[in-house]
Write an enzyme that holds these catalytic residues in place. Structure first.
Site, PDB file in Angstrom:
ATOM      1  N   LYS A  22       5.513   2.281   0.041  1.00  0.00           N
ATOM      2  CA  LYS A  22       4.544   2.416   1.136  1.00  0.00           C
ATOM      3  C   LYS A  22       4.997   1.588   2.334  1.00  0.00           C
ATOM      4  O   LYS A  22       4.948   2.051   3.481  1.00  0.00           O
ATOM      5  CB  LYS A  22       3.150   1.984   0.657  1.00  0.00           C
ATOM      6  CG  LYS A  22       2.541   2.989  -0.303  1.00  0.00           C
ATOM      7  CD  LYS A  22       1.312   2.483  -1.041  1.00  0.00           C
ATOM      8  CE  LYS A  22       0.868   3.521  -2.076  1.00  0.00           C
ATOM      9  NZ  LYS A  22      -0.208   3.064  -2.957  1.00  0.00           N
ATOM     10  N   GLN A  67      -3.996  -2.109  -3.919  1.00  0.00           N
ATOM     11  CA  GLN A  67      -3.292  -1.366  -4.959  1.00  0.00           C
ATOM     12  C   GLN A  67      -4.012  -1.531  -6.300  1.00  0.00           C
ATOM     13  O   GLN A  67      -4.264  -2.644  -6.746  1.00  0.00           O
ATOM     14  CB  GLN A  67      -1.843  -1.865  -5.058  1.00  0.00           C
ATOM     15  CG  GLN A  67      -0.975  -1.054  -5.996  1.00  0.00           C
ATOM     16  CD  GLN A  67      -0.746   0.375  -5.515  1.00  0.00           C
ATOM     17  OE1 GLN A  67      -0.455   0.610  -4.348  1.00  0.00           O
ATOM     18  NE2 GLN A  67      -0.898   1.337  -6.409  1.00  0.00           N
ATOM     19  N   ASP A  99      -7.264   4.898   1.806  1.00  0.00           N
ATOM     20  CA  ASP A  99      -7.170   5.623   0.529  1.00  0.00           C
ATOM     21  C   ASP A  99      -8.288   6.657   0.401  1.00  0.00           C
ATOM     22  O   ASP A  99      -8.223   7.545  -0.450  1.00  0.00           O
ATOM     23  CB  ASP A  99      -7.291   4.639  -0.646  1.00  0.00           C
ATOM     24  CG  ASP A  99      -5.943   4.279  -1.248  1.00  0.00           C
ATOM     25  OD1 ASP A  99      -4.989   5.062  -1.072  1.00  0.00           O
ATOM     26  OD2 ASP A  99      -5.852   3.226  -1.907  1.00  0.00           O
TER      27      ASP A  99
END
Ligand code: NDP
Length: 298
Positions: free
Chosen positions: A51, A95, A118
């Protein structure tokens, strides 16, 4: 049978994002993404590295915060509050999975929904259900980009999504519904899975079981989207999953949820690796740029 190429779609998405990144930068600063990685889960380390790399390639400012695995809930919430308050950070990604003692839901709820790139915050889940603009979960929105760019219509089609997780299956089903497909969601308690799957014009597998779906689950001509990413590390499993050559070469193999040797009668198919996989990070970049644009314009 058409192989749907995730790298081709990803490259298009990223190429379209580049001038948008420049426009944001021209207004004073680049888009900014903060990734929080608590502890050292090896798989998460790789995801986060990828990422950050994608941000660098696109000119997005990125920060990786790595609190220790034993960070307290309050300390992690304080990190999130700090990121919520910083004007140069447009996107916050925590995460998952978090270390066991931490409350994932409370952490998710602490993220400013406008920075929730997200798309997992309940506010944004609500936006998805309503069809209101907002960040969408990256993997299913990548699948929708794949369908759109290969001009595979969903309207009026029968779509079957196997898997009902909050990050893939449920949002995937909702997006297909918004695209006017007739949607069925299957899961581990579905009693007639093969029968349901084999009726699908668009079959999405998000199960997490290597080569689980066989040819009898695929209607001739169907579009088969294999979201699964499963690593098989022994020769016998690799052979059973049609991945012996990859295993011989690398000592392990990545396999989807659909048996790769039993898709010849599909109309289109996303291979694993190289299908859906490359799209998730591209859509994270897209969500980050969109969040920056929205914040620049207020
Ligand atoms: P989860 O484990 O959260 O969910 C799996 C789903 O599959 C559950 O709903 C479960 O049903 C269902 N399921 C499990 N076994 C069966 C079965 N035998 N028959 C029918 N349904 C079954 O996984 P995720 O949604 O997070 O991920 C799914 C797959 O997608 C994984 O391989 C993951 O690695 C991959 N993935 C890929 C991404 C990408 O970038 N391409 C991103 C995210 C995930 P139930 O709810 O009843 O337990």
């Amino acid at each position: 049978m058409t192989q749907l190429d995730g790298k081709w779609v990803r490259d298009q998405i990223l190429a379209e994002l580049a001038p948008r990144v420049e426009s944001v930068r021209a207004k004073g600063r680049p888009p900014g993404l903060a990734v929080v990685l608590a502890g050292h889960d090896p798989a998460s380390d790789i995801y986060v590295r990828n990422k950050v790399k994608a941000c660098q390639e696109l000119g997005i400012h990125s920060e990786k915060l790595t609190p220790p695995a034993d960070i307290t809930q309050d300390a992690l919430l304080a990190i999130i509050a700090g990121l919520n308050a910083r004007p140069e950070i447009d996107g916050i990604l925590v995460q998952m999975p978090l270390p066991k003692h931490l409350d994932e839901r409370a952490v998710l709820l602490a993220i400013d929904p406008a920075k929730d790139v997200d798309g997992f915050h309940p506010f944004n889940v609500g936006n998805l259900v309503n069809g209101t603009p907002g960040p969408r979960p990256c993997t299913p929105s990548g699948v929708m980009e794949m369908l759109r760019r290969y001009q595979i219509p969903a309207a009026g089609k029968r779509a079957v999504v196997i898997g009902r997780s909050d990050i893939v299956g449920k949002p995937m089903a909702m997006m297909l519904l918004h695209a006017h497909a007739t949607v069925t969601i299957c899961h581990s308690r579905t009693s007639n899975l093969v029968e349901e799957a084999s009726r699908a014009d668009i079959l999405v597998a998000a199960i997490g079981r290597p080569a689980f779906l066989r040819g009898d689950s695929i209607k001739p001509g169907a579009t088969v989207i294999d979201v699964g990413i499963n690593r098989v590390a022994d020769r016998e499993s690799a052979a059973r999953c049609g991945k012996l050559a990859a295993f011989e070469k690398n000592g392990s193999a990545v396999v989807g949820d659909v048996h790769p040797d039993e898709v010849a009668h599909a109309g289109a198919y996303t291979p694993v690796p190289g299908g859906v996989g490359p799209l998730t990070i591209a859509m994270l970049m897209a969500n980050t740029v969109a969040a920056a644009e929205a914040r620049c314009s207020v």
